[in-house]
Design a protein around this motif. Structure first.
Motif, PDB file in Angstrom:
ATOM      1  N   MET A  28     -10.540 -20.882 -33.960  1.00  0.00           N
ATOM      2  CA  MET A  28      -9.813 -22.151 -34.085  1.00  0.00           C
ATOM      3  C   MET A  28     -10.457 -23.036 -35.150  1.00  0.00           C
ATOM      4  O   MET A  28      -9.762 -23.678 -35.930  1.00  0.00           O
ATOM      5  CB  MET A  28      -9.796 -22.864 -32.728  1.00  0.00           C
ATOM      6  CG  MET A  28      -8.891 -24.071 -32.678  1.00  0.00           C
ATOM      7  SD  MET A  28      -7.153 -23.603 -32.638  1.00  0.00           S
ATOM      8  CE  MET A  28      -6.540 -24.543 -34.008  1.00  0.00           C
ATOM      9  N   ASP A  31      -9.406 -22.013 -38.536  1.00  0.00           N
ATOM     10  CA  ASP A  31      -7.957 -22.070 -38.784  1.00  0.00           C
ATOM     11  C   ASP A  31      -7.561 -23.326 -39.553  1.00  0.00           C
ATOM     12  O   ASP A  31      -7.011 -24.274 -38.997  1.00  0.00           O
ATOM     13  CB  ASP A  31      -7.191 -21.973 -37.458  1.00  0.00           C
ATOM     14  CG  ASP A  31      -5.680 -21.874 -37.663  1.00  0.00           C
ATOM     15  OD1 ASP A  31      -5.252 -21.487 -38.771  1.00  0.00           O
ATOM     16  OD2 ASP A  31      -4.930 -22.190 -36.726  1.00  0.00           O
ATOM     17  N   GLN A  32      -7.848 -23.310 -40.834  1.00  0.00           N
ATOM     18  CA  GLN A  32      -7.374 -24.356 -41.737  1.00  0.00           C
ATOM     19  C   GLN A  32      -7.439 -23.834 -43.162  1.00  0.00           C
ATOM     20  O   GLN A  32      -8.395 -23.171 -43.550  1.00  0.00           O
ATOM     21  CB  GLN A  32      -8.168 -25.645 -41.593  1.00  0.00           C
ATOM     22  CG  GLN A  32      -9.646 -25.548 -41.896  1.00  0.00           C
ATOM     23  CD  GLN A  32     -10.350 -26.834 -41.575  1.00  0.00           C
ATOM     24  OE1 GLN A  32     -10.425 -27.261 -40.442  1.00  0.00           O
ATOM     25  NE2 GLN A  32     -10.895 -27.472 -42.603  1.00  0.00           N
ATOM     26  N   PHE A 127     -13.698 -30.372 -35.064  1.00  0.00           N
ATOM     27  CA  PHE A 127     -12.466 -30.479 -34.293  1.00  0.00           C
ATOM     28  C   PHE A 127     -11.960 -31.918 -34.303  1.00  0.00           C
ATOM     29  O   PHE A 127     -12.524 -32.780 -33.641  1.00  0.00           O
ATOM     30  CB  PHE A 127     -12.696 -30.044 -32.829  1.00  0.00           C
ATOM     31  CG  PHE A 127     -12.645 -28.564 -32.625  1.00  0.00           C
ATOM     32  CD1 PHE A 127     -11.602 -27.978 -31.937  1.00  0.00           C
ATOM     33  CD2 PHE A 127     -13.645 -27.750 -33.133  1.00  0.00           C
ATOM     34  CE1 PHE A 127     -11.549 -26.602 -31.756  1.00  0.00           C
ATOM     35  CE2 PHE A 127     -13.599 -26.371 -32.959  1.00  0.00           C
ATOM     36  CZ  PHE A 127     -12.547 -25.793 -32.276  1.00  0.00           C
ATOM     37  N   GLN A 130      -5.932 -33.231 -33.650  1.00  0.00           N
ATOM     38  CA  GLN A 130      -4.872 -32.229 -33.715  1.00  0.00           C
ATOM     39  C   GLN A 130      -5.409 -30.830 -33.393  1.00  0.00           C
ATOM     40  O   GLN A 130      -4.824 -30.099 -32.596  1.00  0.00           O
ATOM     41  CB  GLN A 130      -4.210 -32.230 -35.094  1.00  0.00           C
ATOM     42  CG  GLN A 130      -3.052 -31.242 -35.195  1.00  0.00           C
ATOM     43  CD  GLN A 130      -2.407 -31.231 -36.566  1.00  0.00           C
ATOM     44  OE1 GLN A 130      -3.060 -31.497 -37.576  1.00  0.00           O
ATOM     45  NE2 GLN A 130      -1.133 -30.926 -36.602  1.00  0.00           N
ATOM     46  N   LYS A 131      -6.525 -30.454 -33.999  1.00  0.00           N
ATOM     47  CA  LYS A 131      -7.121 -29.134 -33.732  1.00  0.00           C
ATOM     48  C   LYS A 131      -7.501 -29.022 -32.256  1.00  0.00           C
ATOM     49  O   LYS A 131      -7.302 -27.984 -31.626  1.00  0.00           O
ATOM     50  CB  LYS A 131      -8.337 -28.915 -34.639  1.00  0.00           C
ATOM     51  CG  LYS A 131      -8.895 -27.500 -34.575  1.00  0.00           C
ATOM     52  CD  LYS A 131     -10.058 -27.306 -35.520  1.00  0.00           C
ATOM     53  CE  LYS A 131      -9.670 -27.244 -36.961  1.00  0.00           C
ATOM     54  NZ  LYS A 131      -9.071 -25.975 -37.387  1.00  0.00           N
ATOM     55  N   PHE A 135      -6.045 -26.304 -29.595  1.00  0.00           N
ATOM     56  CA  PHE A 135      -6.910 -25.407 -28.824  1.00  0.00           C
ATOM     57  C   PHE A 135      -6.714 -25.619 -27.324  1.00  0.00           C
ATOM     58  O   PHE A 135      -6.719 -24.658 -26.550  1.00  0.00           O
ATOM     59  CB  PHE A 135      -8.388 -25.588 -29.208  1.00  0.00           C
ATOM     60  CG  PHE A 135      -9.249 -24.490 -28.663  1.00  0.00           C
ATOM     61  CD1 PHE A 135      -9.195 -23.204 -29.199  1.00  0.00           C
ATOM     62  CD2 PHE A 135     -10.109 -24.709 -27.597  1.00  0.00           C
ATOM     63  CE1 PHE A 135      -9.975 -22.175 -28.688  1.00  0.00           C
ATOM     64  CE2 PHE A 135     -10.895 -23.693 -27.086  1.00  0.00           C
ATOM     65  CZ  PHE A 135     -10.829 -22.413 -27.634  1.00  0.00           C
ATOM     66  N   SER A 165       2.267 -23.777 -33.045  1.00  0.00           N
ATOM     67  CA  SER A 165       0.875 -23.543 -33.432  1.00  0.00           C
ATOM     68  C   SER A 165       0.366 -22.194 -32.934  1.00  0.00           C
ATOM     69  O   SER A 165       1.104 -21.429 -32.304  1.00  0.00           O
ATOM     70  CB  SER A 165      -0.002 -24.640 -32.827  1.00  0.00           C
ATOM     71  OG  SER A 165      -0.090 -24.462 -31.415  1.00  0.00           O
TER      72      SER A 165
END
Length: 196
Positions: A28, A31-32, A127, A130-131, A135, A165
């Protein structure tokens, strides 16, 4: 925690994500600015390059920063920005060691509510809100971590039947639906900006 995951779209990487809380958290984090499959296969690549079949927060936290950056940069690179992501992964692991004795699952194991779990996730290095909500939705939808109010705390990402997502990816078809949703959202945002 053993669950069937399809985020990396690669059997060995998904198997690791299904059994390793730290791998899921690291995926996670990665993930960007890269495709989701690339991000979520990163923990498996890191584990293999470190000579193991799982990630260890204590080992990563104590790893020489330059050597760890080199490990992520080796071809094929773990991320488009391996140096900055190496720093972020180490910051995350150092935080987990300091706050949770290195156990990623301790972040959510005893959370009394979705609101509390969201606060713990937002506190993690790397984090943002939004992240953290994505998650949280992933934990609830695919890992069975469902403290009271988890859907509300996850916001729109927690909605049943949504395809917004990584939390909603259970295979190639749902991956395509999430991609289509994200492309439409980008298109709409661009149109809105142009009309201002």
């Amino acid at each position: 925690m053993t669950t069937t995951i399809h985020l990396a779209q690669q059997a060995e990487a998904d198997e690791l994500l299904g059994r390793s809380p730290l791998a899921a958290l690291t995926g996670m984090l990665l993930d960007q600015q890269v495709p989701m499959e690339w991000a979520f296969s990163g923990p498996y690549t890191i584990a293999r390059r470190m000579g193991g079949d799982d990630l260890d927060a204590h080992e990563i936290a104590g790893y020489d920063p330059e050597a760890f950056a080199d490990l992520l940069a080796a071809k094929p690179a773990v991320h488009r920005y391996p140096g900055s992501m190496a720093k972020r992964v180490q910051q995350l692991c150092r935080y987990l060691v300091a706050e949770y004795d290195g156990a990623a699952e301790a972040v959510w194991a005893d959370a009394a509510s979705g609101k509390e779990l969201l606060a713990r996730l937002v506190a993690l290095p790397g984090f943002g809100r939004q992240k953290a909500q994505i998650f949280l939705a992933l934990l609830g939808k695919q890992y069975g971590v469902r403290p009271p109010g988890w859907r509300e705390a996850a916001g729109a990402y927690g909605e049943e039947g949504s395809y917004r997502s990584a939390a909603d990816i259970t295979g190639p078809e749902s991956l395509a639906r999430v991609r289509a949703y994200k492309q439409e959202a980008k298109r709409a945002a661009k149109q809105e900006k142009e009309s201002e």
